[in-house]
Scaffold this motif. Structure first.
Motif, PDB file in Angstrom:
ATOM      1  N   UNK A 136       0.851  -1.193   0.000  1.00 23.32           N
ATOM      2  CA  UNK A 136       0.000   0.000   0.000  1.00 23.32           C
ATOM      3  C   UNK A 136       0.887   1.244   0.000  1.00 23.32           C
ATOM      4  N   UNK A 137       0.627   2.127  -0.984  1.00 23.41           N
ATOM      5  CA  UNK A 137       1.432   3.342  -1.076  1.00 23.41           C
ATOM      6  C   UNK A 137       0.542   4.534  -0.774  1.00 23.41           C
ATOM      7  N   UNK A 138       0.954   5.382   0.161  1.00 22.00           N
ATOM      8  CA  UNK A 138       0.182   6.577   0.448  1.00 22.00           C
ATOM      9  C   UNK A 138       0.591   7.668  -0.516  1.00 22.00           C
ATOM     10  N   UNK A 139      -0.392   8.405  -1.013  1.00 22.57           N
ATOM     11  CA  UNK A 139      -0.099   9.549  -1.859  1.00 22.57           C
ATOM     12  C   UNK A 139       0.587  10.627  -1.033  1.00 22.57           C
ATOM     13  N   UNK A 140       1.548  11.299  -1.603  1.00 23.57           N
ATOM     14  CA  UNK A 140       2.200  12.400  -0.908  1.00 23.57           C
ATOM     15  C   UNK A 140       1.346  13.661  -0.933  1.00 23.57           C
ATOM     16  N   UNK A 141       1.705  14.638  -0.129  1.00 18.66           N
ATOM     17  CA  UNK A 141       1.036  15.937  -0.206  1.00 18.66           C
ATOM     18  C   UNK A 141       2.019  16.997   0.239  1.00 18.66           C
ATOM     19  N   UNK A 142       1.663  18.253   0.103  1.00 18.72           N
ATOM     20  CA  UNK A 142       2.582  19.333   0.466  1.00 18.72           C
ATOM     21  C   UNK A 142       2.863  19.318   1.968  1.00 18.72           C
ATOM     22  N   UNK A 143       4.094  19.664   2.316  1.00 16.59           N
ATOM     23  CA  UNK A 143       4.503  19.725   3.720  1.00 16.59           C
ATOM     24  C   UNK A 143       3.725  20.829   4.432  1.00 16.59           C
ATOM     25  N   UNK A 144       3.520  20.656   5.723  1.00 16.41           N
ATOM     26  CA  UNK A 144       2.761  21.633   6.507  1.00 16.41           C
ATOM     27  C   UNK A 144       3.297  23.058   6.305  1.00 16.41           C
ATOM     28  N   UNK A 145       4.624  23.218   6.268  1.00 15.18           N
ATOM     29  CA  UNK A 145       5.192  24.562   6.129  1.00 15.18           C
ATOM     30  C   UNK A 145       4.852  25.142   4.751  1.00 15.18           C
ATOM     31  N   UNK A 146       4.902  24.297   3.726  1.00 13.53           N
ATOM     32  CA  UNK A 146       4.550  24.763   2.369  1.00 13.53           C
ATOM     33  C   UNK A 146       3.067  25.111   2.293  1.00 13.53           C
ATOM     34  N   UNK A 147       2.224  24.268   2.935  1.00 15.32           N
ATOM     35  CA  UNK A 147       0.787  24.575   2.966  1.00 15.32           C
ATOM     36  C   UNK A 147       0.555  25.930   3.633  1.00 15.32           C
ATOM     37  N   UNK A 148       1.286  26.175   4.753  1.00 13.99           N
ATOM     38  CA  UNK A 148       1.103  27.421   5.494  1.00 13.99           C
ATOM     39  C   UNK A 148       1.549  28.607   4.638  1.00 13.99           C
ATOM     40  N   UNK A 149       2.680  28.452   3.970  1.00 14.98           N
ATOM     41  CA  UNK A 149       3.176  29.518   3.081  1.00 14.98           C
ATOM     42  C   UNK A 149       2.146  29.822   1.984  1.00 14.98           C
ATOM     43  N   UNK A 150       1.597  28.764   1.373  1.00 16.98           N
ATOM     44  CA  UNK A 150       0.591  28.961   0.318  1.00 16.98           C
ATOM     45  C   UNK A 150      -0.629  29.707   0.848  1.00 16.98           C
ATOM     46  N   UNK A 151      -1.063  29.312   2.064  1.00 19.11           N
ATOM     47  CA  UNK A 151      -2.238  29.963   2.664  1.00 19.11           C
ATOM     48  C   UNK A 151      -1.976  31.436   2.937  1.00 19.11           C
ATOM     49  N   UNK A 152      -0.749  31.724   3.436  1.00 18.78           N
ATOM     50  CA  UNK A 152      -0.383  33.119   3.714  1.00 18.78           C
ATOM     51  C   UNK A 152      -0.391  33.927   2.420  1.00 18.78           C
ATOM     52  N   UNK A 153       0.207  33.361   1.382  1.00 11.98           N
ATOM     53  CA  UNK A 153       0.229  34.064   0.089  1.00 11.98           C
ATOM     54  C   UNK A 153      -1.197  34.344  -0.376  1.00 11.98           C
ATOM     55  N   UNK A 154      -2.059  33.309  -0.293  1.00 16.42           N
ATOM     56  CA  UNK A 154      -3.447  33.481  -0.737  1.00 16.42           C
ATOM     57  C   UNK A 154      -4.129  34.601   0.046  1.00 16.42           C
ATOM     58  N   UNK A 155      -3.897  34.629   1.368  1.00 17.11           N
ATOM     59  CA  UNK A 155      -4.548  35.642   2.210  1.00 17.11           C
ATOM     60  C   UNK A 155      -4.099  37.040   1.804  1.00 17.11           C
ATOM     61  N   UNK A 156      -2.781  37.216   1.619  1.00 10.20           N
ATOM     62  CA  UNK A 156      -2.275  38.552   1.279  1.00 10.20           C
ATOM     63  C   UNK A 156      -2.669  38.954  -0.150  1.00 10.20           C
ATOM     64  N   UNK A 157      -2.683  37.990  -1.054  1.00 10.86           N
ATOM     65  CA  UNK A 157      -3.095  38.308  -2.427  1.00 10.86           C
ATOM     66  C   UNK A 157      -4.549  38.792  -2.422  1.00 10.86           C
ATOM     67  N   UNK A 158      -5.376  38.121  -1.595  1.00 13.81           N
ATOM     68  CA  UNK A 158      -6.785  38.534  -1.505  1.00 13.81           C
ATOM     69  C   UNK A 158      -6.909  39.942  -0.933  1.00 13.81           C
ATOM     70  N   UNK A 159      -5.891  40.376  -0.143  1.00 18.20           N
ATOM     71  CA  UNK A 159      -5.911  41.727   0.427  1.00 18.20           C
ATOM     72  C   UNK A 159      -5.288  42.751  -0.531  1.00 18.20           C
TER      73      UNK A 159
END
Ligand code: DAH
Length: 377
Positions: free
Chosen positions: A135-158
């Motif tokens: 059984x192979x688990x799919x990978x996903x973005x690291x927590x720090x990368x997810x947080x960075x993406x969220x921050x970018x999205x928040x500031x872009x929206x502002x």
């Protein structure tokens, strides 16, 4: 063959002695029936189309039991010949029809098997299995990368844009242009890793994202509304709250008539947008060489919502980063007229933000690549 005599013959059938040693029409008819029954059984039991082909040759071919019985016909009376001949033909027809039915059945099985082998699994699944059954688990973005993406999205929206700068910097970008001339005591706030390039201690790994402000102001005329995320390095021993390699996000606004009120309002708007309604910010006086006045900004503790807990040492507030009004010396370094423009800047750690937001005890786990931790986010 001699010495065999028929005891079952009846008056309606005449006795014969055929080439196969078969005597009597009744016996011939019994043999026809037996050949048919055995044939039907053999066909029914054929497991594959290949077996069926072999059975076909055996039951209907020139050497089959029915074919041999046919050779006996010439020794019979015309009447019996017709009788036995008809029985042989009927038996043949029955076997041919049984053969066709069985062939249709086996063909259907073969077709289903081929379809199954060619089947493409188009269903989406989070868990996939390798050909060897692991059984192979799919990978996903690291927590720090997810947080960075969220921050970018928040500031872009502002209304902010996103910029990036180099991780290897000269002393000028990391310190001097940020109002820290050589030997300035504030340089001690950042334990620096120097690279063996050029004159000693002139090229380094950036200790914060503030030098990206300088690149941006060199390359772009105001108005500037930008955030600058990226990796930073410090000569720190890793512990529960420090990593020698970590991430920051920098903010810079330069425009006409920007005030400290704009800074406080922007930090408050970001806090609500990122952490959710009911979360607030506050500023406390501080010192940074590149801002005047300077402040530290705190946000409502995301763990207890402000009630006070272990994470916020009972205060209800978490310190997130630094901010302030861009120092006129910094504007001077990049050739922006401080009489015409003013601005504010802020910066904070992305790993630290992820740590307080998710109640992570020890920051070092962010770098361990332990799936039991990573897969929780
Ligand atoms: N660069 C600072 C640090 O690494 C954080 C910071 C403070 C950035 C104040 C700013 C600022 O832009 O205005 O600690």
């Amino acid at each position: 063959m001699s010495g065999t005599s028929s005891t079952s013959s009846t008056s309606s059938t005449s006795d014969i002695t055929g080439t196969n040693g078969i005597k009597g029409t009744a016996e011939l008819l019994a043999r026809v029936e037996a050949a048919q029954q055995q044939g039907e059984q053999a066909l029914a039991g054929a497991p594959t189309t290949a077996d069926l082909k072999a059975a076909e040759a055996e039951l209907l071919g020139r050497k089959s039991a029915l074919a041999q019985l046919n050779t006996c016909l010439r020794d019979l009376t015309p009447e019996d010949r017709k009788l036995v001949g008809q029985a042989v033909n009927d038996a043949r027809a029955k076997l041919i029809s049984a053969l066709a039915n069985k062939k249709a059945d086996l063909d259907a099985v073969d077709r289903a098997r081929a379809l199954q082998a060619d089947r493409l699994d188009l269903t989406e699944s989070l868990r996939t299995t390798s050909p060897s059954g692991v059984i192979q688990d799919r990978g996903h973005l690291h927590l720090v990368t997810q947080t960075r993406d969220e921050l970018e999205d928040t500031f872009v929206a502002m209304g902010f844009s996103v910029a990036e700068g180099p991780e290897a910097e000269t002393d000028w970008y990391n310190f001097e242009a940020l109002n820290m001339p050589p030997a300035h005591p504030a340089r001690g706030m950042w334990d620096t890793l120097y690279l063996k390039l050029g004159a000693p201690e002139t090229v380094l790994l950036r200790t914060h994202t503030s030098p990206v402000q300088i690149h941006l102001m060199e390359n772009q005329k105001p108005p500037i509304y930008a955030v600058m995320p990226g990796r930073c390095y410090r000569r720190d021993t890793p512990d529960a709250r420090h990593l020698p390699v970590f991430h920051q996000i920098e903010g810079l606004v330069v425009d006409r008539g920007i005030t400290f009120g704009d800074l406080a309002g922007t930090i408050e708007a970001f806090t609500e947008a990122f952490f959710g309604p009911g979360m607030h910010s506050r500023l406390r006086p501080s010192y940074f060489p590149f801002t005047e006045p300077s402040a530290e900004f705190e946000v409502t503790c995301p763990i207890c919502g402000g009630d006070g807990c272990r994470t916020c040492s009972g205060s209800g507030w978490i310190e997130l980063g630094g901010c302030g009004m861009v120092d006129p010396e910094v504007f001077a370094a990049v050739g922006i007229d401080p009489e015409e423009y003013s601005g504010f800047a802020f910066g904070f750690g992305i790993d630290r933000l992820a740590q307080v937001r998710h109640g992570i005890e020890d920051m070092r786990i962010l770098l361990d690549n332990d799936l039991r931790f990573i897969s929780q986010f």
